[in-house]
Design an enzyme around this catalytic site. Sequence first.
Site, PDB file in Angstrom:
ATOM      1  N   ILE A  50       0.854  -1.142  -0.105  1.00 11.17           N
ATOM      2  CA  ILE A  50      -0.179   0.134  -0.021  1.00 11.17           C
ATOM      3  C   ILE A  50       0.989   1.148  -0.060  1.00 11.17           C
ATOM      4  O   ILE A  50       1.649   1.259   0.720  1.00 11.17           O
ATOM      5  CB  ILE A  50      -1.113  -0.161   1.007  1.00 11.17           C
ATOM      6  CG1 ILE A  50      -1.887  -1.209   1.413  1.00 11.17           C
ATOM      7  CG2 ILE A  50      -1.782   1.286   1.255  1.00 11.17           C
ATOM      8  CD1 ILE A  50      -2.817  -1.279   2.529  1.00 11.17           C
ATOM      9  N   HIS A  95       9.406   4.629  -1.505  1.00  5.89           N
ATOM     10  CA  HIS A  95       9.526   3.280  -0.921  1.00  5.89           C
ATOM     11  C   HIS A  95       8.703   2.457  -1.762  1.00  5.89           C
ATOM     12  O   HIS A  95       9.132   1.200  -2.153  1.00  5.89           O
ATOM     13  CB  HIS A  95       9.590   3.037   0.454  1.00  5.89           C
ATOM     14  CG  HIS A  95       9.663   1.637   0.811  1.00  5.89           C
ATOM     15  ND1 HIS A  95      11.040   1.065   1.058  1.00  5.89           N
ATOM     16  CD2 HIS A  95       8.730   0.707   1.467  1.00  5.89           C
ATOM     17  CE1 HIS A  95      11.070  -0.116   1.480  1.00  5.89           C
ATOM     18  NE2 HIS A  95       9.758  -0.420   1.520  1.00  5.89           N
TER      19      HIS A  95
END
Length: 159
Positions: free
Chosen positions: A87, A93
């Site tokens: 998510i 990242h």
Amino acid sequence: MAQQGPNNLEGDLLAIDARVAIVTARFNEFITDRLTEAAINTWERLGGKAENLASVHVPGAIELAVTAKKLAETGKYQAVICLGCVIRGETDHYDHVVEQTAIGVREVATQTGIPCIFGVLTCDTLEQAIDRAGTKMGNAGRNAMMTAVEMANLMEKIR
């Protein structure tokens, strides 16, 4: 002289003799548990034998590919399913994890010749992940198992 059509090959959706491994990332376990449950339920509904299904858990999405490769290299499995949920957060990242996971799963399939099914949810929000784990948009784990069984059967026909 009548012309014949192509020799069409398709995989069946019967898991009776198929051998499949599921690798599930524990990160976002609230979602990935539902994906795994749906995959196993689908396996059973397609007639799969319990002894021909393996389920392995890894810490996160990045670890899926290396584990899938080890499983594929054993020769015990005709397909490997990779389940996970990434998510989007506040940093980039997410982009790195998603890209490297997708590349890794693809490389397992091309390097080993064993179908490696990408069942990793890549979502912008938790709500999207919940929807794809069975509330509004079906369940990606179920879809991944159906793909794995079909591909396992197709690979057998090609051999």
